[in-house]
Write an enzyme that holds these catalytic residues in place. Structure first.
Site, PDB file in Angstrom:
ATOM      1  N   GLU A 195       1.160  -4.622   3.138  1.00 32.40           N
ATOM      2  CA  GLU A 195       1.968  -5.432   2.377  1.00 32.40           C
ATOM      3  C   GLU A 195       1.306  -7.047   2.371  1.00 32.40           C
ATOM      4  OE1 GLU A 195       6.791  -5.497   2.395  1.00 32.40           O
ATOM      5  OE2 GLU A 195       5.565  -5.450   4.322  1.00 32.40           O
ATOM      6  N   MET A 254       1.085  -1.215  -0.176  1.00 27.96           N
ATOM      7  CA  MET A 254       0.185  -0.576   0.146  1.00 27.96           C
ATOM      8  C   MET A 254       0.902   1.200  -0.552  1.00 27.96           C
ATOM      9  SD  MET A 254      -2.551  -1.816   0.141  1.00 27.96           S
ATOM     10  CE  MET A 254      -3.536  -0.791  -0.530  1.00 27.96           C
TER      11      MET A 254
HETATM   12  N1  DCP Z   1       4.744   2.764  10.065  1.00 25.98           N
HETATM   13  C1  DCP Z   1       5.582   3.121  10.862  1.00 25.98           C
HETATM   14  N2  DCP Z   1       6.376   2.931  11.775  1.00 25.98           N
HETATM   15  C2  DCP Z   1       7.470   2.697  10.585  1.00 25.98           C
HETATM   16  C3  DCP Z   1       7.507   2.212   9.384  1.00 25.98           C
HETATM   17  C4  DCP Z   1       6.109   2.332   9.197  1.00 25.98           C
HETATM   18  O1  DCP Z   1       4.628   3.384  12.488  1.00 25.98           O
HETATM   19  N3  DCP Z   1       8.989   2.921  11.928  1.00 25.98           N
HETATM   20  C5  DCP Z   1       3.596   2.356   9.921  1.00 25.98           C
HETATM   21  C6  DCP Z   1       3.280   3.514   8.673  1.00 25.98           C
HETATM   22  C7  DCP Z   1       3.047   3.100   7.753  1.00 25.98           C
HETATM   23  C8  DCP Z   1       2.884   1.424   7.599  1.00 25.98           C
HETATM   24  O2  DCP Z   1       3.433   1.250   8.890  1.00 25.98           O
HETATM   25  O3  DCP Z   1       2.170   3.513   6.940  1.00 25.98           O
HETATM   26  C9  DCP Z   1       3.085   1.320   6.146  1.00 25.98           C
HETATM   27  O4  DCP Z   1       5.469   1.440   6.311  1.00 25.98           O
HETATM   28  P1  DCP Z   1       6.163   1.595   5.175  1.00 25.98           P
HETATM   29  O5  DCP Z   1       6.477   1.451   5.007  1.00 25.98           O
HETATM   30  O6  DCP Z   1       4.796   0.552   3.582  1.00 25.98           O
HETATM   31  O7  DCP Z   1       5.750   2.655   4.228  1.00 25.98           O
HETATM   32  P2  DCP Z   1       4.272   3.582   3.860  1.00 25.98           P
HETATM   33  O8  DCP Z   1       3.027   2.864   3.468  1.00 25.98           O
HETATM   34  O9  DCP Z   1       4.249   4.711   4.618  1.00 25.98           O
HETATM   35  O10 DCP Z   1       4.469   4.539   2.223  1.00 25.98           O
HETATM   36  P3  DCP Z   1       5.207   3.878   1.701  1.00 25.98           P
HETATM   37  O11 DCP Z   1       3.928   4.222   0.669  1.00 25.98           O
HETATM   38  O12 DCP Z   1       6.700   4.173   0.823  1.00 25.98           O
HETATM   39  O13 DCP Z   1       5.069   1.907   0.900  1.00 25.98           O
END
Ligand code: DCP
Length: 708
Positions: free
Chosen positions: A121, A19
């Site tokens: 994921e 996502m």
């Molecule tokens: N998350 C979190 N702390 C982190 C990493 C992620 O709380 N250190 C949470 C927020 C993210 C979600 O998990 O929205 C999914 O992480 P991802 O690494 O997949 O990052 P995103 O979905 O936010 O962005 P991207 O589009 O780069 O995958």
């Protein structure tokens, strides 16, 4: 340490769906006025505006990064919208995000085998669907390819010839003389594009995807073009992708193993690994890891998509950065109690909803000792058998902490300056309770986890799910789905605390499972006897619930299902998607139809309709069972077949090593009255093998010699 698994086939089609800026999208769906604006989700922490845990792509364009705090983000992007993560009981509440992730998984799992890899994921195994599409309506016959597929990025495709990129992709997708592996990936691309559109339609969330021949390559690819795009890795582009890939970016090489490769072997990219022979790598890292490294350098990985929609473990954590570090035992205990309450709530709901029990409780902490030379020493992770009930978990977690602290700060040490900067508890080694067990469990007075938990839950407050607040230090995703509770360096402690109880629990579990099998077996025997008497195999058709119950138990006991005729819908219900291989006659029919398949069409028709995988089908997949319906049997064949299955059932029960003496007689009373007598007769010979009742409808099937 990674384990090498031989690649079953290089023509698998695997996708990794990730996502985009997930928490932001969830918040934007709640507040649509935020859509399109630079937005970030901040953790529950007022210090400097809270740490950013998710950043929208609009905000990323301004240079806003996840590592920033709210105040810093405002400096680089004054118009940024900061949304605080939902809060419950002084902590972040991730429930909304978990549920949103489940929405996505349930859409994908309708059609293909899915493995939920983290909160946002999913891996998909598209091999069967792609093969089916290739056989019935190959992309080369398409006159129109949908826009979303045309936006795919195909690694290694030269798009600098003045033609537009989409035209290039269209040519690649529809190439008649392409390698079969590439053709399958082309089918995979069409399927994934449609699935992504379906997710968008139903959830309003965009996602990105990687499509390749294995999980590792698919995961690498999904991150290459974000947001809302997909990337394909043709076989011929694997080397190019890996040659320059920094070693630490490779899955499972981000930690100690990757560091060791860098420092000990001077490896900086995955391609650098190619210079080492398998023997050399095995010599240095052991046989399994050596082979795994050798394979991975070549993009080979046999890891399968697991067919798991539920998390492998649950975790609840919190960090205490800087001045908020915990300095007293009382404050540690306070937070452990909070974390355990949350964890307890989640494992209870997992038990209620999914009939799963967690077996191991693990405590992790991060700490430092002021003024010590060995302040970098890690606080040891500790684990023990998990006892259900908030108070018990709190007690155990605290004991685990104290055990860890004793090692971290040896007794007699003058240093009292320890500081705890992070605490987390996790529940792992989660196993499914075999379906149907609960009906038996009630006979174990006071031993029924569900019952005792329900009682417990009346005493407990309603609790919120957990979160690690400082995400820069504790990745929630990792924590939730692949919790370090599985780490091999986690030590099991506190034998005095739980070992005895653990042993007893294991015995109880064994007896419960055995009893479950026993009862199911006898229900099965009853059906066989009854149907045999009627000489009518069709009467074996059970009701839906009964069917599941029976099949699950048979799979548990390792026997095949011997049911006679089932209708089509029943077959579809129990078959995992990978069993939908196209038969040769279907293929011939399909070929005839192929010429009519012009233009864009719904990709989803390439999946045979199947219900979302139930826990039943998951069990089946995990055990690799091939639960196939057999043809309607002739009366004689039916009797022989029944006898064989009864014999198998008996063997499987014998293999269960249940303790007859421990069976509550009332369990037998739960069985249909018609078979109670025979059931008892069946048990008696086991106790006294010289007495065999012959002539009864069941005993007849117990031939003195085993089936050869
Ligand atoms: N998350 C979190 N702390 C982190 C990493 C992620 O709380 N250190 C949470 C927020 C993210 C979600 O998990 O929205 C999914 O992480 P991802 O690494 O997949 O990052 P995103 O979905 O936010 O962005 P991207 O589009 O780069 O995958």
């Amino acid at each position: 340490m990674p384990v090498a698994k031989p690649e079953s086939s290089d023509a698998r089609v695997i996708a990794h769906v990730d996502m985009d800026c997930f928490y932001v999208q969830v918040e934007q769906r709640k507040q649509p006025n935020l859509r399109g604006l630079p937005t970030a989700v901040v953790q529950y922490n007022e210090w400097k505006g809270g740490g950013l845990i998710a950043v929208s792509y609009e905000a990323r364009n301004y240079g806003v990064k996840r590592s920033m705090r709210g105040e810093e983000a405002k400096q680089v992007c004054p118009q940024i919208q900061l949304v605080q993560v939902p809060v419950a009981r002084g902590k972040a509440d991730l429930n909304t995000y978990r549920n949103a992730g489940s929405e996505v998984v349930s859409i994908l799992a309708r059609k293909v085998r899915c493995e939920r890899a983290s909160i946002d994921e999913v891996y998909l195994d598209l091999t069967d669907a792609a093969e089916k599409m290739l056989a019935e309506a190959p992309p080369e016959n398409l006159q129109l390819v949908d826009e979303e597929t045309l936006k795919s990025h195909v690694l290694g495709l030269n798009d600098e010839k003045g033609i537009d990129a989409k035209e290039n992709v269209r040519e690649w997708l529809c190439k008649k003389d392409a390698d079969r592996r590439d053709k399958l990936l082309a089918c995979g691309s069409l399927i994934v594009a449609e699935l992504r559109m379906q997710v968008l339609k139903e959830t309003e969330f965009t996602c990105s995807a990687g499509i390749a021949h294995n999980k590792i390559l698919a995961k690498l690819a999904s991150a290459m073009n974000k947001p809302a795009q997909q990337t394909v890795v043709p076989f011929s582009s694997v080397k190019g992708l890996l040659d320059s890939l920094p070693i630490k970016k490779m899955k499972q090489l981000g930690g100690k193993l990757g560091s060791s490769l860098q420092s000990d072997l001077g490896v900086s990219t995955v391609g650098d690994l190619l210079q080492f022979s398998e023997e050399k790598l095995q010599e240095r890292y052991g046989s399994n890891t050596g082979t795994w490294l050798w394979n991975i350098a070549r993009g080979i990985s046999g890891e399968e998509v697991q067919g798991r929609l539920l998390p492998k473990s649950h975790g609840s954590g919190k960090t205490f950065p800087g001045p908020r570090a915990l300095k007293t035992i009382a404050s540690v205990q306070h937070w452990l109690n909070e974390l355990c309450e949350e964890l307890s709530e989640r494992i209870r709901s997992d038990l209620d909803q999914n009939k799963r029990i967690a077996r191991t409780l693990t405590l992790h902490a991060s700490a430092y000792k002021s003024g010590d030379t060995d302040s970098q020493k890690n606080f040891p992770s500790k684990s023990c058998h998990l006892r259900y009930g908030t108070a018990k978990m709190q007690e155990d977690a605290f004991n685990l902490f104290q055990a860890g602290l004793r090692e971290f700060k040896p007794q007699g040490s003058q240093n009292s300056g320890w500081r705890i900067t992070g605490l987390s508890v996790s529940a792992s080694k989660i196993v499914e309770i075999p379906s149907g067990t609960s009906s038996i469990m009630k006979y174990f007075h006071g031993q029924n986890p569900s019952a005792s938990l329900s009682k417990q839950s009346q005493d407990d407050d309603i609790q919120e799910p957990s979160v690690s607040e400082s995400c820069s230090e504790m990745n929630l995703t990792e924590q939730e789905m692949k919790f370090p509770g599985e780490d091999s360096n986690t030590k099991c402690v506190m034998p005095c605390l739980d070992q005895q109880e653990h042993k007893q629990d294991l015995q109880k579990d064994q007896v419960m499972i055995s009893l479950h099998n026993l009862v199911i077996f006898n229900l099965h025997v009853f059906q066989i006897s009854f149907c045999s008497a009627l000489q009518n195999p069709s009467c074996l058709l059970p009701s839906k619930g009964q069917d599941d119950f029976q099949e699950a138990s048979l799979r548990n006991s390792g026997t095949e299902c011997c049911s006679g005729i089932r209708n089509q819908s029943q077959q579809q219900r129990v078959f995992p998607p990978q069993q939908f291989a196209v038969s040769s006659s279907n293929r011939t029919d399909a070929k005839r139809k192929t010429s009519k398949d012009k233009g864009t069409h719904s990709i989803l028709r390439f999946f045979k309709k199947t219900d979302p995988p139930s826990s039943l089908s998951l069990i089946k997949e995990e055990h690799g069972d091939n639960l196939q319906d057999v043809e309607a049997l002739s009366p004689t064949a039916s009797a022989r077949e029944n006898a064989r299955h009864v014999e198998e059932g008996r063997e499987s029960i014998a293999a269960c090593s249940y303790k007859v003496d421990e069976i509550d007689p009332s369990v037998i009373e739960e069985l249909p009255p018609e078979i109670q007598e025979e059931f008892r007769a069946w048990l008696r010979p086991r106790k006294r093998p010289d007495i065999v009742r012959r002539g009864s409808s069941i005993a007849n099937y117990f031939a003195p010699t085993k089936r050869t």
